[in-house]
Write a protein that holds these residues in place. Sequence first.
Motif, mmCIF file in Angstrom:
data_model
loop_
_atom_site.group_PDB
_atom_site.id
_atom_site.type_symbol
_atom_site.label_atom_id
_atom_site.label_comp_id
_atom_site.label_asym_id
_atom_site.label_seq_id
_atom_site.Cartn_x
_atom_site.Cartn_y
_atom_site.Cartn_z
ATOM 1 N N ILE A 270 2.993 6.539 -7.185
ATOM 2 C CA ILE A 270 2.102 7.538 -7.777
ATOM 3 C C ILE A 270 2.758 8.910 -7.715
ATOM 4 C CG2 ILE A 270 -0.101 8.735 -7.465
ATOM 5 C CD1 ILE A 270 -1.273 6.026 -6.517
ATOM 6 N N ALA A 271 3.375 9.233 -6.582
ATOM 7 C CA ALA A 271 4.056 10.521 -6.433
ATOM 8 C C ALA A 271 5.243 10.639 -7.379
ATOM 9 C CB ALA A 271 4.510 10.700 -4.988
ATOM 10 N N ALA A 272 5.876 9.504 -7.696
ATOM 11 C CA ALA A 272 7.048 9.518 -8.578
ATOM 12 C C ALA A 272 6.674 9.481 -10.050
ATOM 13 C CB ALA A 272 7.955 8.333 -8.244
ATOM 14 N N GLY A 273 5.384 9.379 -10.348
ATOM 15 C CA GLY A 273 4.951 9.354 -11.744
ATOM 16 C C GLY A 273 4.991 7.992 -12.376
ATOM 17 N N VAL A 274 4.989 6.933 -11.554
ATOM 18 C CA VAL A 274 4.975 5.566 -12.073
ATOM 19 C C VAL A 274 3.526 5.077 -12.093
ATOM 20 C CG1 VAL A 274 5.812 3.206 -11.728
ATOM 21 C CG2 VAL A 274 7.275 5.151 -11.134
ATOM 22 N N PRO A 275 3.009 4.597 -13.225
ATOM 23 C CA PRO A 275 1.600 4.179 -13.297
ATOM 24 C C PRO A 275 1.301 3.012 -12.366
ATOM 25 C CG PRO A 275 2.798 3.499 -15.271
ATOM 26 C CD PRO A 275 3.716 4.411 -14.512
ATOM 27 N N ALA B 89 13.239 3.207 -8.502
ATOM 28 C CA ALA B 89 14.437 2.981 -7.696
ATOM 29 C C ALA B 89 14.923 4.273 -7.050
ATOM 30 C CB ALA B 89 15.539 2.373 -8.565
ATOM 31 N N LYS B 90 14.961 5.327 -7.827
ATOM 32 C CA LYS B 90 15.464 6.596 -7.291
ATOM 33 C C LYS B 90 14.499 7.211 -6.292
ATOM 34 C CE LYS B 90 18.597 7.804 -11.074
ATOM 35 N NZ LYS B 90 18.970 8.809 -12.096
ATOM 36 N N ALA B 91 13.212 6.910 -6.420
ATOM 37 C CA ALA B 91 12.221 7.472 -5.502
ATOM 38 C C ALA B 91 12.428 6.999 -4.070
ATOM 39 C CB ALA B 91 10.814 7.108 -5.964
ATOM 40 N N VAL B 92 13.083 5.845 -3.897
ATOM 41 C CA VAL B 92 13.300 5.313 -2.543
ATOM 42 C C VAL B 92 14.782 5.219 -2.189
ATOM 43 C CG1 VAL B 92 11.137 4.036 -2.481
ATOM 44 C CG2 VAL B 92 13.161 2.934 -3.433
ATOM 45 N N GLY B 93 15.647 5.837 -2.995
ATOM 46 C CA GLY B 93 17.081 5.789 -2.713
ATOM 47 C C GLY B 93 17.622 4.386 -2.728
ATOM 48 N N TYR B 94 17.275 3.643 -3.755
ATOM 49 C CA TYR B 94 17.558 2.213 -3.768
ATOM 50 C C TYR B 94 19.058 1.937 -3.916
ATOM 51 C CZ TYR B 94 16.511 -2.680 -4.182
ATOM 52 O OH TYR B 94 16.424 -4.014 -3.923
ATOM 53 N N VAL B 95 19.513 0.899 -3.215
ATOM 54 C CA VAL B 95 20.899 0.434 -3.289
ATOM 55 C C VAL B 95 20.891 -1.077 -3.478
ATOM 56 C CG1 VAL B 95 23.099 0.196 -2.069
ATOM 57 C CG2 VAL B 95 21.767 2.299 -1.835
ATOM 58 N N GLY C 40 11.984 0.517 -18.752
ATOM 59 C CA GLY C 40 13.239 0.788 -18.057
ATOM 60 C C GLY C 40 13.241 2.119 -17.339
ATOM 61 N N GLU C 41 12.710 3.150 -17.987
ATOM 62 C CA GLU C 41 12.690 4.478 -17.375
ATOM 63 C C GLU C 41 11.777 4.503 -16.152
ATOM 64 O OE1 GLU C 41 11.527 6.933 -20.619
ATOM 65 O OE2 GLU C 41 13.551 7.066 -21.469
ATOM 66 N N ALA C 42 10.630 3.835 -16.239
ATOM 67 C CA ALA C 42 9.718 3.784 -15.094
ATOM 68 C C ALA C 42 10.370 3.058 -13.917
ATOM 69 C CB ALA C 42 8.416 3.089 -15.494
ATOM 70 N N ALA C 43 11.103 1.985 -14.190
ATOM 71 C CA ALA C 43 11.756 1.230 -13.125
ATOM 72 C C ALA C 43 12.837 2.055 -12.442
ATOM 73 C CB ALA C 43 12.343 -0.060 -13.696
ATOM 74 N N VAL C 44 13.598 2.812 -13.208
ATOM 75 C CA VAL C 44 14.644 3.649 -12.619
ATOM 76 C C VAL C 44 14.024 4.766 -11.778
ATOM 77 C CG1 VAL C 44 16.530 5.253 -13.136
ATOM 78 C CG2 VAL C 44 16.367 3.097 -14.369
ATOM 79 N N LYS C 45 12.905 5.317 -12.239
ATOM 80 C CA LYS C 45 12.180 6.297 -11.421
ATOM 81 C C LYS C 45 11.806 5.696 -10.073
ATOM 82 C CE LYS C 45 9.769 9.131 -14.890
ATOM 83 N NZ LYS C 45 8.411 9.454 -15.422
ATOM 84 N N SER D 203 0.831 -1.201 0.000
ATOM 85 C CA SER D 203 0.000 0.000 0.000
ATOM 86 C C SER D 203 0.869 1.255 0.000
ATOM 87 C CB SER D 203 -0.933 -0.012 1.213
ATOM 88 O OG SER D 203 -0.197 -0.149 2.413
ATOM 89 N N ASN D 204 1.882 1.284 0.869
ATOM 90 C CA ASN D 204 2.769 2.441 0.937
ATOM 91 C C ASN D 204 3.542 2.615 -0.358
ATOM 92 O OD1 ASN D 204 4.000 4.661 2.245
ATOM 93 N ND2 ASN D 204 5.767 3.401 2.786
ATOM 94 N N SER D 205 3.964 1.488 -0.949
ATOM 95 C CA SER D 205 4.755 1.563 -2.180
ATOM 96 C C SER D 205 3.965 2.206 -3.313
ATOM 97 C CB SER D 205 5.233 0.167 -2.588
ATOM 98 O OG SER D 205 4.146 -0.655 -2.973
ATOM 99 N N LYS D 206 2.677 1.936 -3.357
ATOM 100 C CA LYS D 206 1.866 2.514 -4.432
ATOM 101 C C LYS D 206 1.739 4.025 -4.278
ATOM 102 C CE LYS D 206 -0.676 -1.689 -5.447
ATOM 103 N NZ LYS D 206 -0.081 -1.864 -6.783
ATOM 104 N N GLU D 207 1.641 4.497 -3.038
ATOM 105 C CA GLU D 207 1.594 5.940 -2.818
ATOM 106 C C GLU D 207 2.887 6.600 -3.308
ATOM 107 O OE1 GLU D 207 -0.951 7.559 -1.889
ATOM 108 O OE2 GLU D 207 -2.285 6.019 -1.068
ATOM 109 N N ILE D 208 4.005 5.972 -3.002
ATOM 110 C CA ILE D 208 5.302 6.509 -3.420
ATOM 111 C C ILE D 208 5.417 6.492 -4.943
ATOM 112 C CG2 ILE D 208 7.803 6.123 -3.339
ATOM 113 C CD1 ILE D 208 7.379 4.966 -0.522
#
Length: 709
Positions: A155-160, A294-300, A287-292, A148-153
């Motif tokens: 949506i804010a990052a512009g990922v459908p 990853a960056k939205a949560v500071g992924y490592v 690919g672009e949506a996936a990188v968005k 649920s939280n991931s979907k909010e993030i």
Amino acid sequence: MLRLARPLSRSLRVPSPRFLSAAPAPPPLQPPLRKILIANRGEIACRVIDTCRRLGVRTVAVYSTADAGARHVAMADEAVCIGPEAAKESYLVEEKVLAAAAATGAQAIHPGYGFLSENAGFADACAAAGVEFMGPPSAAILSMGSKSNSKEIMIAAGVPCTPGYHGEEQGPEQLLLRARDVGYPVLIKAVMGGGGKGMRLVQREEDFLKELESCRRESQNAFGDTDVLLERYLKAPRHVEVQIFGDKHGDAVHLYERDCSVQRRHQKVLEEAPAPCLSPELRREFGEAAVKAAKAVGYVGAGTVEFLMEAGTDEFYFCEMNTRLQVEHPVTELVTGVDLVEWQLTVAAGNPLPLKQEEIATTGHAIEARIYAENPARNFLPATGKLRHLVVPEGEGVRVDTGVRQGDEVTMFYDPMISKLICYGKDRDAAINKLIESLKNYQVVGMPTNIEFVEKCADHPAFRAGGVDTGFLEIYADDVAVTENNTGSPVARALASAALLAASKDRATPPSAYSDLANFRVHGEATKTFNFAGVESTITLSPSRPNAFTISSADSPEPMSVRFVPPSDGSTTIEAWVDNQRFVATAVVTDEGSGPSNVALWSGESGKTFDGAGEYYADITVEVEDFAAGAAAGGSGAVMSPMPGKIAAIEVKEGDRVEQGDVVFVLEAMKMEHPIAAPKAGVVGEFGGSVGDLMSDGQCLFVVADEDA
């Protein structure tokens, strides 16, 4: 064992001068890790050890008492026992894993997948203990671990994102009302779920509350959480996921996509890269949506962003992010040439990503099949037992990731995966053909497997055409079904019988070990009646010359000339000449010392099969029983446990009246729930156990008696 289908060399490439001159000065390189602990087991632990060996990184294995003799324990440089068989008392106990790391001086912990891999608390505990967690920060795990939280993030990052409900109201009646708003069919998903667990598809409103309870029970057992979300069920979606990778310097890239649409109960059966039938533009959008994301949560580290794509359209929606290395990562490795575990080691040491986005490309095609100990003819019931004979396919473009060896046990305590078979080809057709050829050469004796089922799926015309959706196995269920009563051709039965006769302990001549079959002699005729799945066949074996015999049977029109070729690997090759046509098979006879012997038979050459050259049993009647549908033993109304497992729920009371097909017990085995239904209408008698009890294979669960009994 892990065999690379092509070198994983891209991770070692040096960026060209134009990239170096255009980019800011890179951070100073950190020293590589010297020793890591692998907080996992099975094939993923072995997979990580393979790369560590190549790079000179020492490894520490942890293991439960059930895994004391496991392959990953033997492969590691050091090993520490952390508890008894149950994962919740060993592999899931954070304190024991951290204590093992401290005792062995491990600098980092690789969590693999499953167990503690997506546990934010464990990531924080590693940091507190001064041990590097080879995964994303705990904040990213928490953000993406909650669907649920991931979907909010997102949506804010512009990922459908898929339409649905992912709010805080969790009462059954409130969720029922929300489900009406979303519309049926609706998907109930555990907020902390993954791997197909804690997920239920509900077609009708009257089934919602029952499925919600089952979903929550499974989620509690698997993840320790009962919150769920609701999603609109896309009726014909494709499952397309993107491999992403981030470093500690804020950079993130994708390594293109995989298609994992062939699924059963949300568990992936076939995975391939790249995804078929995507335009270059759509591939770039994924690919672009996936990188968005990853960056939205500071992924490592290594992760996967999963999308659902409506078949026949270019519309796709965010499904979830898996904050770990995926099971199917090898197909990405083979088409990109990148060793993802090597990248994990690089990033964990604090170094930047080895490649920039523009340096990552794909070549060829790869496809992966998961080989499980399960019985497709019995509703895919998980199987346990000893791997009495195991030969994996080999050759160029063939890779096998496994955590077991011949002689190992597949137990009820863990996932029943035997291996992952990954095949690489210059294009998709070549990869599929290589996979099918490899499956024909995959030999397992000791338990049923899904090999024949996977082969049928991969060779199906719809799959070969590409672009199938997640309903593939429902639409083509009859085409890929596997039955247990395939007795084989007369040739196959005769060869199997010949092998048994040669190894038989009750013949007139002195017994000899099957490995000495090349020196076997028959003085006079030997005759015996065999039972192939209920079909009797009387075989007569007559000597003709050393190691050669004539076989005659009532169901074979002409006698066959058979020669046993001296064995070289513990099994025996049989050559049979019938009407000047040469048949070749590998035979393996198993005998427990009591009861009937079994023989397994495979063709020895590609294209030369005996009705599929599956596994044929002699001297034993195989009864086809659909235990999941509640088939009773002997028609008595007694329902036996189809596998070792724990009673997760009992849906009725002793003395209740039930209809045929009503669920009575729910058995938990191999981390999944299996409903056990009434075989007929009647009254439920005494139970064989209570909720929480461990039941052995074949133990009586309950009896359904006629009402007038």
